[in-house]
Design a protein around this motif. Structure first.
Motif, PDB file in Angstrom:
ATOM      1  N   ASP A   1      60.362  -5.545  53.885  1.00 47.61           N
ATOM      2  CA  ASP A   1      60.327  -6.605  54.671  1.00 47.61           C
ATOM      3  C   ASP A   1      60.868  -6.506  56.253  1.00 47.61           C
ATOM      4  O   ASP A   1      61.078  -7.312  57.151  1.00 47.61           O
ATOM      5  N   HIS A   2      61.438  -5.444  56.499  1.00 46.89           N
ATOM      6  CA  HIS A   2      61.842  -4.767  57.784  1.00 46.89           C
ATOM      7  C   HIS A   2      61.161  -3.372  58.380  1.00 46.89           C
ATOM      8  O   HIS A   2      61.104  -3.353  59.572  1.00 46.89           O
TER       9      HIS A   2
ATOM     10  N   HIS B   1      72.776  -0.763  50.556  1.00 51.07           N
ATOM     11  CA  HIS B   1      71.647  -1.506  50.292  1.00 51.07           C
ATOM     12  C   HIS B   1      70.397  -0.539  50.358  1.00 51.07           C
ATOM     13  O   HIS B   1      69.567  -0.666  49.351  1.00 51.07           O
TER      14      HIS B   1
ATOM     15  N   HIS C   1      66.609  -0.929  57.830  1.00 53.38           N
ATOM     16  CA  HIS C   1      66.362  -0.252  56.458  1.00 53.38           C
ATOM     17  C   HIS C   1      65.012  -0.329  56.099  1.00 53.38           C
ATOM     18  O   HIS C   1      64.240  -0.851  56.557  1.00 53.38           O
TER      19      HIS C   1
ATOM     20  N   HIS D   1      63.319  -1.179  53.712  1.00 54.57           N
ATOM     21  CA  HIS D   1      62.702  -2.143  52.757  1.00 54.57           C
ATOM     22  C   HIS D   1      61.459  -2.697  53.335  1.00 54.57           C
ATOM     23  O   HIS D   1      61.220  -2.759  54.550  1.00 54.57           O
TER      24      HIS D   1
END
Ligand SMILES: [Zn+2]
Length: 292
Positions: A110-111, A172, A106, A108
């Motif tokens: 951090d990914h 999310h 996804h 975000h």
């Protein structure tokens, strides 16, 4: 397992930090750097099962799926994780240039933060779900990475006889993706699930409201769809976007102590994760409905 409870509490704190991180401009991120380091500790890469290798950081995950005709990398971590992922792939004896596809759970930071760098380093094609493509292409909170191929629910990516299937598990993020594949190990097949995320972040509003800045219309039914989809997926090997979702640290330790038993084969842990995540979602929804 009490360590699960502890790691979940820790994860909730970190998600709070992440939420704040997502809401502040890129230039101010340096101040939150220390908090991020907890998620992004370097660690040795290792073989998980079959043709799947762990190449991520302490909690921010990244997976290398190896085939005779090229490899697939799932998730690029933070911007700061990308050099760790590159080093981890090479430590295992694989070549960056063999990575043919970059996938994302996804959009975000951090990914997806490290994906632009991973694409530069590997020359791989970046594949992303349509619902997350606008955020990936805009570079609001991480470096812009325009997908080479935009996919939809149930689309697949195939290389070297390995097929990964993209399951839309939204909420999310609008395009949050749970990837599945079958891996062979010890002469038998295993269903592998890489969960995107079903976490409700502290600033999310589940019921449509004018002030719901961090979320989007339809998020409540999207989460409900996600729990239906997750429950429908056959799972032997449980992996996910964050190590805390599946007790990565504990399982890694267990495997190094007893290599004859693979703790990542954990269908019960997968079902327990879904129950935990859905309980949090339902609790948050009830609170909002009660006007709290
Ligand atoms: Zn996230």
């Amino acid at each position: 397992m009490s360590s699960n409870t502890l790691s979940l509490a820790g994860a909730q704190r970190l998600f709070c930090i992440l939420t704040i991180w997502l809401m502040i401009p890129l230039a101010a991120h340096a101040q939150a750097g220390d908090a991020m380091k907890a998620l992004n500790q370097p660690g040795p890469p290792f073989h998980i099962i079959g043709n799947i290798y762990y190449v991520g950081a302490s909690d921010i995950t990244s997976y290398l799926i190896v085939t005779p005709e090229g490899d697939i990398l799932l998730d690029g971590g933070f911007v700061e994780t990308a050099p760790q992922i590159e080093a981890n792939i090479q430590t295992l004896g694989f070549r960056l240039a063999d990575v043919k596809f970059l996938l994302n759970t996804h959009a975000h930071l951090d990914h997806a933060g490290g994906i632009a760098e991973m694409r530069r380093a590997t020359g791989a094609k970046f594949v992303a779900m349509d619902g997350d493509a606008p955020v990936l292409s805009s570079g609001t909170s991480f470096p812009v990475v325009v997908p080479d191929r935009v996919i939809h629910d149930s689309d697949t990516v195939t290389v070297g006889g390995v097929t990964m299937t993209a399951h839309l598990t939204p909420g999310h993020t609008p395009g949050c993706t749970t990837w599945t594949m079958v891996t062979q190990d010890g002469g038998r097949p295993y269903n592998v699930v890489f969960v995107g995320s079903a976490t409700v972040l502290p600033n999310y509003k589940l019921i449509d409201r004018a002030d719901a800045k961090a979320t989007y219309p339809g998020i409540e039914s999207d989460y409900e769809k996600t729990f239906r989809v997750l429950k429908s997926l056959p799972c032997d090997v449980f992996l996910a976007a964050h190590g805390t979702f599946y007790s990565l640290t504990q399982k890694r330790e267990a495997m190094s102590k007893n290599p004859t038993q693979n703790p990542f084969i954990d269908p019960a842990g997968y079902q327990a994760y879904i129950v935990r995540a859905e309980t949090v979602f339902q609790t948050e929804l009830q609170k909002e409905r009660a006007g709290q």
